[in-house]
Write an enzyme that holds these catalytic residues in place. Structure first.
Site: not given
Ligand code: NAP
Ligand code: MG
Length: 500
Positions: A304, A402, A195, A253, A248-251, A270
């Site tokens: 990250c 973060e 995805k 995760g 992605g985000s810890t939340e 991660e």
């Molecule tokens: P995110 O919401 O954690 O998104 C990462 C991935 O997970 C995206 O493909 C997202 O889809 C998907 N996702 C969202 N909700 C989900 C759920 N309930 N179940 C399964 N998958 C789901 O991160 P973001 O919204 O892009 O960014 C938010 C914050 O996360 C950033 O500000 C940053 O702090 C952190 N982040 C960390 C990393 C890292 O490398 N560790 C990378 C990106 C962001 P969508 O594309 O629809 O959102």
């Protein structure tokens, strides 16, 4: 919808690709979402909608999972020799390299990062990942094990593919994250549903075309565009998926872990970070200034492992902060495809709002601005000036959370004992990465041991290689990506014992 064809920064080839009728990739075919729905893709340098992509939902997820299941359970993939899998991965790396400039351009347009950076970092690292993992395909093996029980047995282990893998990636390195996920899973003999992030689906859709061209059997790789709730959540919960790998985000995760509990699928994560950077007074200060600047400003801080907490010994604090602030003030903001660009826009309006409100909260809580600030002065697009904050305290949001943008908190330390300095660096729920700047070898190794982080860099930051394991302690994740270690993410171990 803006016409890219008239944008002087965008090549005809990329304008044609971006404006095509995009399809998701399921069972070796390019198809529309079952509902026919699509969603918009934006150019973060302008805020304009540049195209639409399919909005996959649960029905598409089910079709993709069934295709991956068939390709794993009955298909040619599990019967293919390891060297056959390796050759396909190598071929994909070659195809990607042949289209290097094109991918760098798509990535820059979709994500906002400088074309010059995508060209030397994102795309070549993705190529390397496919090649490195192509080599592992033929080297995944078990062991023979001597038993202590006294009977006459022959025992050995088999390392086998874990099965059908769901992979969910973010938008900060869209192509590279796809490569980090796909290459090891395929080397291990798994089948995949990937995805893409809603903000940056374009390079992954182009990659699907190369995967098809390379000749992977139908169902081995399936690529979906859609939202977290519509695609990510049903993938993480799906009973026919054996494993979910998430970045992605810890939340989110934590949501993945809960969703995975239904069938106890394996999980690797991660997640976020708040990586400390420690500058000691004996460091080469010029190198430390440029290195710690790029530790936070590389990829606009949307890493990250961004070095977002800068701890500097008081003897050199003013000099380092002044140096980093100069670097920040000199960075030229421009659209990623503008040849003069040194920093592009953040990926989305949402991310822009989030980062600006962090800078504002730092000011409200009493931090000083040494460079940058909440106003970028650029009229259009999601630009944020690289920002240096001083006079923070450990409880401020900007120090604890973060930010995922080009914002660093600089904090002085004194000649207190090393343990206290390390304790302060470890004072975070995260544990992804850290860097240490010193010429004292003994000090460097002592600090490296004391830091609770999956990666420690000495006199460098953001050095990545397909051979180096990468992942987090504490709330930065579960498991490791890359290196030999990632093979454990995508394999199960079977012990076979034969009475002789
Ligand atoms: P995110 O919401 O954690 O998104 C990462 C991935 O997970 C995206 O493909 C997202 O889809 C998907 N996702 C969202 N909700 C989900 C759920 N309930 N179940 C399964 N998958 C789901 O991160 P973001 O919204 O892009 O960014 C938010 C914050 O996360 C950033 O500000 C940053 O702090 C952190 N982040 C960390 C990393 C890292 O490398 N560790 C990378 C990106 C962001 P969508 O594309 O629809 O959102
Ligand atoms: Mg999200």
């Amino acid at each position: 919808m803006a016409t890219l064809v008239s944008d002087p920064l965008v090549s005809r080839r990329t304008a044609d690709f971006v404006s095509q009728d995009h399809r998701i990739y399921i069972d070796g075919r390019f198809v529309a979402a079952a509902s026919g729905k699509t969603f918009p893709v934006y150019n973060p340098a302008t805020g304009d909608v540049i195209t639409h992509v399919p909005e996959a939902e649960e029905e598409d997820v089910n079709r993709a999972v069934l295709a991956a299941r068939r390709a794993f359970d009955d298909g040619p993939w599990t019967r293919m020799s390891p060297s056959g899998r390796g050759r396909l991965l190598w071929k994909l790396g070659d195809l990607l390299e042949q289209h290097l400039e094109e991918f760098a351009e798509i990535e820059s347009l979709d994500n906002g990062k400088p074309f010059s950076v995508a060209r030397v970092a994102d795309v070549p690292l993705a190529v390397d990942m496919f090649r490195y993992m192509a080599g592992w395909a033929t080297k995944i093996s078990g062991k023979t094990l001597p038993l202590s029980s006294g009977y006459d047995f022959h025992s050995y282990t088999l390392r086998e593919p874990i099965g059908v893998v769901a992979q969910i990636i973010p938008w900060n390195f869209p192509l590279l994250m796809a490569a980090w996920k796909l290459a090891p899973a395929l080397a291990c003999g798994c089948t995949v549903i990937l995805k893409l992030a809603e903000q940056t689906p374009l390079s992954g859709l182009r990659l699907a075309q190369l995967i098809d061209e390379a000749g992977f059997p139908p169902g081995v790789v399936n690529i979906l565009t859609g939202y977290g709730e519509g695609v990510g959540a049903p993938l993480a919960a799906h009973n026919l998926v054996d494993k979910v790998a998430f970045t992605g985000s810890t939340e989110v995760g934590k949501l993945i872990i809960r969703a995975a509990a239904g069938n106890l699928k394996k999980v690797s994560l991660e997640l976020g970070g708040k990586s400390p950077v420690l500058v000691f007074p004996d460091a080469n200060i010029d190198e430390a200034i440029s290195g710690t600047s790029s530790a936070i400003f590389f990829n606009h801080g949307q890493c990250c492992c961004a070095g977002s907490r800068l701890y500097v010994h008081e003897k050199v604090f003013d000099r380092v902060v002044e140096g980093v602030s100069h670097v920040a003030s000199d960075i030229r903001l421009a659209p990623g495809l503008d040849p003069s660009c040194q920093m592009g826009p953040l990926v989305s309006e949402e991310q822009y709002q989030k980062v600006v409100s962090y800078i504002e909260s730092g000011i409200a809580e009493g931090a000083n601005i040494a460079a940058g600030g909440p106003v970028s002065g650029v009229e259009r697009g999601y630009f944020v000036r690289p920002t240096v904050l001083t006079n923070t305290n450990p409880r401020m949001k900007v120090v604890q959370e973060e930010i995922f943008g080009p914002v660093v908190c600089a904090v002085p330390f004194t000649d207190e004992d090393l343990e206290r300095i390390i304790k302060r660096a470890n004072d975070t729920v995260y544990g992804l990465a850290a860097s240490v700047w010193t010429q004292n070898v003994s000090l460097a190794h002592k600090v490296a041991r004391g830091l609770r982080a999956g990666t420690v860099w000495v006199n460098c930051h953001n050095v990545f290689d397909a051979s180096l394991p990468f992942g987090g302690y504490k709330q930065s994740g579960w498991g490791r990506e890359m290196g030999e270690e990632v093979l454990h993410n995508y394999t199960e171990l079977k012990a076979v014992t034969v009475a002789l």
